[in-house]
Design a protein around this motif. Structure first.
Motif, PDB file in Angstrom:
ATOM      1  N   TYR A  32      72.595  61.928  54.561  1.00  0.00           N
ATOM      2  CA  TYR A  32      72.677  60.521  54.823  1.00  0.00           C
ATOM      3  C   TYR A  32      71.412  59.752  54.104  1.00  0.00           C
ATOM      4  O   TYR A  32      70.368  60.600  53.848  1.00  0.00           O
ATOM      5  N   GLU A  34      68.290  57.156  54.317  1.00  0.00           N
ATOM      6  CA  GLU A  34      67.305  56.494  55.378  1.00  0.00           C
ATOM      7  C   GLU A  34      67.924  55.310  56.122  1.00  0.00           C
ATOM      8  O   GLU A  34      67.969  55.051  57.276  1.00  0.00           O
ATOM      9  N   ARG A  37      70.611  56.307  59.071  1.00  0.00           N
ATOM     10  CA  ARG A  37      70.009  57.321  59.996  1.00  0.00           C
ATOM     11  C   ARG A  37      70.802  57.016  61.539  1.00  0.00           C
ATOM     12  O   ARG A  37      71.084  58.282  62.111  1.00  0.00           O
ATOM     13  N   ILE A  49      71.421  65.772  57.341  1.00  0.00           N
ATOM     14  CA  ILE A  49      70.254  65.943  56.494  1.00  0.00           C
ATOM     15  C   ILE A  49      69.889  64.569  55.456  1.00  0.00           C
ATOM     16  O   ILE A  49      71.055  64.107  55.072  1.00  0.00           O
ATOM     17  N   CYS A  50      68.672  64.054  55.916  1.00  0.00           N
ATOM     18  CA  CYS A  50      68.421  62.649  54.916  1.00  0.00           C
ATOM     19  C   CYS A  50      68.134  63.302  53.561  1.00  0.00           C
ATOM     20  O   CYS A  50      67.237  64.146  53.258  1.00  0.00           O
ATOM     21  N   ILE A  51      68.879  62.539  52.542  1.00  0.00           N
ATOM     22  CA  ILE A  51      68.502  62.997  51.108  1.00  0.00           C
ATOM     23  C   ILE A  51      67.907  61.873  50.386  1.00  0.00           C
ATOM     24  O   ILE A  51      67.491  62.306  49.187  1.00  0.00           O
ATOM     25  N   GLY A  52      67.550  60.765  51.017  1.00  0.00           N
ATOM     26  CA  GLY A  52      66.861  59.787  50.333  1.00  0.00           C
ATOM     27  C   GLY A  52      66.965  58.414  50.880  1.00  0.00           C
ATOM     28  O   GLY A  52      67.433  58.394  51.985  1.00  0.00           O
ATOM     29  N   PRO A  53      66.113  57.576  50.102  1.00  0.00           N
ATOM     30  CA  PRO A  53      65.988  56.303  50.686  1.00  0.00           C
ATOM     31  C   PRO A  53      67.431  55.497  50.704  1.00  0.00           C
ATOM     32  O   PRO A  53      68.301  56.002  50.224  1.00  0.00           O
ATOM     33  N   ALA A  65      69.668  65.350  44.483  1.00  0.00           N
ATOM     34  CA  ALA A  65      69.436  65.219  46.024  1.00  0.00           C
ATOM     35  C   ALA A  65      70.556  65.861  46.928  1.00  0.00           C
ATOM     36  O   ALA A  65      70.356  66.533  47.790  1.00  0.00           O
ATOM     37  N   ALA A  69      70.579  69.286  48.884  1.00  0.00           N
ATOM     38  CA  ALA A  69      70.766  69.247  50.172  1.00  0.00           C
ATOM     39  C   ALA A  69      71.716  70.141  50.786  1.00  0.00           C
ATOM     40  O   ALA A  69      71.716  70.991  51.658  1.00  0.00           O
TER      41      ALA A  69
END
Lengths: 455, 175
Positions: A32, A34, A37, A49-53, A65, A69
């Motif tokens: 996902y 940011e 979230r 898992i956060c992969i970027g903005p 990314a 991940a």
């Protein structure tokens, strides 16, 4: 079968893929940005898992990314959903190079069907009628003008890459063509990073009918009937149904048979959709193939009882299809309403904000694929799809009657949605008669549909 | 340093979030528009200073949140009476991951090393390509939050940077 799948998408399709993974007993990791979230998929995931903005270019569209991940979370496959990286053959190739599986057609198959224009020739050679169009990509404006003259106006400008109506324009004169080519080129470059365009003869009053196919690695393929996506606004589908009211049973069966024979012969693999334009005489012209799971796949699931996302994952894992054409029966009628955060009163302007109250409808044949919940804040960075209402009935009138009840039950407070246009369509004579054409909403104007329904 | 209670920390976190959400975007825009090198703004007990990044990328300034009226380590008995209890976090800032990948601290940057904002203190490997982890503020490298070789996600806090400047130092410079 895979041991762990990375879901590299968001919104309703991330939730849908998560459900398929659970059905298969496969662990899933939701990747996902940011901005997502607090999303439903992240909340429901076994792991996220956060992969970027928020910017999709640095998250959902970033191949490094997404693949990184997948590797660090121990996944062995990536499901790209639709949009974003779902039809990017370069991405699929890099996924494979890292020892992972891309859930979709293998890279070499994606590459074979990457160019719409080349695909048209490939499937034309396999016996599908194709729309007259330019000979290859347009080299420059002059080439475009010459080709348009040869094909005959009006023509449709189309980008080689991508979909969703971006970079597409219908033009009626050489002057319009020259102006539109520049716009389409910049739109296509911005949306897909590829500004190559081609021309297609524009058929007035056409219907958009597409055939769902599934082909395994062993060349065993079936069709799962067709869908009618003629209800469009500016080349964007927003209401789909199956079976198509445009063709009789015999013609529908024949179209689907021809489609599956051609696509198996052309070496396709995994689930896919062949799109056709059907002219008023009922002749179907192949226009393009979508090598991904489509937004409107649930109506086919309602008719066949087959889980297309599960099928897609199984095929990617190298499993045989496990059923034959004789096992596929199409029952009843289904409609899908795309619920978008759009203001129908203000030229369908996208909206965002907090969902103050959300109540999903229910009842016989009613299904909702959505990522909404009360309190969810719809971020402004992505497309405006809030979910899909899918309604099945034993016949079209029953499906429509159930749809009216379901649309009435659906509550989404706090956001402006396009519910009104769906309610208007279900009371529109042309729609009720099954005579919608792809140009009708634009020609008549969405406002006129809404006004007519309000009377 | 004394342990602080949960409520006080929550108040401070809310204040920091308020500053970050409401104030920073406006400040960044202002900095971009004016062409100034640095901007500082005080609100309540908090001070926000934005400095244009070295490459002159304007609005991509680095923000540093500091508490202007609080005492630094060793000055705890001089706490401002009107202010709520200071959070430990007010004296430190975490370096975060620029990407999803595998974290490697720079071996020469050990706990206790002095760093300046923008200094490279480690990297996150994304498919074998290192992405720089930089110190968000001037300070001293503190406790690591992840180990060498750990998988990290985008935005994850990796290592604390303890702020160096004490209110007394800042007061002297700002006066």
């Amino acid at each position: 079968m895979f041991s762990k799948i990375l879901i590299a998408n968001r919104g309703e399709i991330a939730v849908r893929i998560l459900r398929a993974c659970r059905t298969l007993g496969v662990e899933a990791v939701v990747a996902y940005s940011e901005a997502d979230r607090e999303s439903l998929a992240v909340q429901q995931a076994d792991e996220a898992i956060c992969i970027g903005p928020a910017d999709a270019k640095r998250s959902y569209l970033s191949a490094p990314a997404v693949i990184s991940a997948a590797i660090v979370s121990g996944c062995d496959a990536i499901h790209p959903g639709y949009g974003f990286l779902s039809e990017d053959e370069g991405f699929a190739e890099v996924v494979r190079a890292h020892g992972l599986t891309f859930i979709g057609p293998p890279p070499q198959v994606l590459e074979r069907f990457a160019s719409k224009e080349a695909t048209r020739r490939l499937l034309g050679a396999q016996g599908l009628a194709t729309i007259p169009g330019s000979n290859g990509m347009l080299r420059d404006d002059l080439h475009g003008l010459e080709e348009a003259e040869r094909i005959g106006y009006p023509v449709l400008i189309k980008p080689s890459a991508g979909g969703g109506g971006k970079g597409m324009r219908m033009v009626r004169t050489p002057r319009e063509l020259e102006a539109a080519l520049k716009i389409c080129r910049s739109e296509a470059r911005a949306a897909f990073g590829d500004d190559s365009l081609y021309l297609e003869k524009w058929l007035e009053d056409n219907r958009h009918v597409e055939v769902q196919v599934a082909v395994d690695r062993f060349g065993h393929g079936v069709h799962l009937g067709e869908r009618d996506c003629s209800v469009q606004r500016r080349h964007q589908k927003f209401l789909e149904e199956a079976p198509t009211p445009a063709l009789g049973d015999a013609a529908r069966g024949e179209l689907a048979d021809r489609a599956i024979r051609a696509i198996v012969a052309a070496g396709y693999e995994n689930v896919g959709t062949l799109e056709f334009l059907v002219d008023p005489a009922g002749k179907a012209y192949f226009i393009e193939i979508n090598c991904r799971i489509q937004v409107e796949h649930p109506i086919t699931e309602m008719l066949t009882g087959i889980d297309l996302v599960v099928t897609q994952i199984r095929i990617a894992a190298g499993e045989p299809l496990g059923f034959s054409q004789a096992d596929v029966t199409l029952r009843g009628h289904a409609l899908e309403f795309r619920i978008n955060a759009e203001d129908t009163q203000h030229d369908f302007r996208p909206s965002s904000g907090v969902v103050e109250r959300y109540l999903a409808p229910g009842g016989p044949g009613v299904r909702v694929d959505s990522h909404l919940f009360t309190g969810y804040e719809v971020p402004p960075f992505y497309d405006s799809l809030l979910g899909k209402l899918i309604v099945w009935g034993p016949d079209r009138p029953t499906a429509i009657a159930r749809s009216l009840v379901a649309l009435d039950e659906l509550v989404i407070d706090g956001l402006v949605t396009n519910l009104a246009i769906h309610q208007a369509l279900l009371r529109n004579e042309t729609f009720l008669a099954g005579k919608m054409t792809t140009n009708l909403v634009d020609r008549v104007g969405a406002a006129a549909f809404l006004a007519a329904a309000a009377r | 340093m004394p342990d602080r209670d949960e409520a006080a920390r929550l108040v401070d976190h809310a204040q920091i979030e308020g500053l970050a959400d409401e104030l920073l975007p406006a400040l960044i825009a202002k900095l971009g528009a004016t062409g100034l090198g640095e901007l500082e703004l005080r609100e309540g007990d908090w001070r926000v200073r934005l400095r244009r990044s070295a490459d002159g990328a304007g609005a991509a300034a680095k923000g540093a949140l500091g508490r202007s009226t609080r005492s630094g380590p060793g000055h705890l008995d001089h706490a401002h009476p009107a202010a709520p209890e200071a959070p430990r976090d007010a004296y430190r800032s975490a370096a975060t991951s620029p990407a999803v990948g595998v974290y490697h601290p720079r071996p020469e940057i050990a706990s206790g090393s002095r760093v300046r904002a923008g200094d490279r203190i480690g990297s996150v490997d994304v498919l074998g390509i290192p992405q720089e982890v930089v110190a968000p503020v001037n300070g001293i490298v503190g406790a690591g939050l992840v180990e060498n070789g750990d998988a990290v996600e985008y935005g994850q806090e990796l290592v604390w940077i303890e702020l160096i400047s004490t209110p007394a130092e800042r007061g002297g410079r700002d006066a």
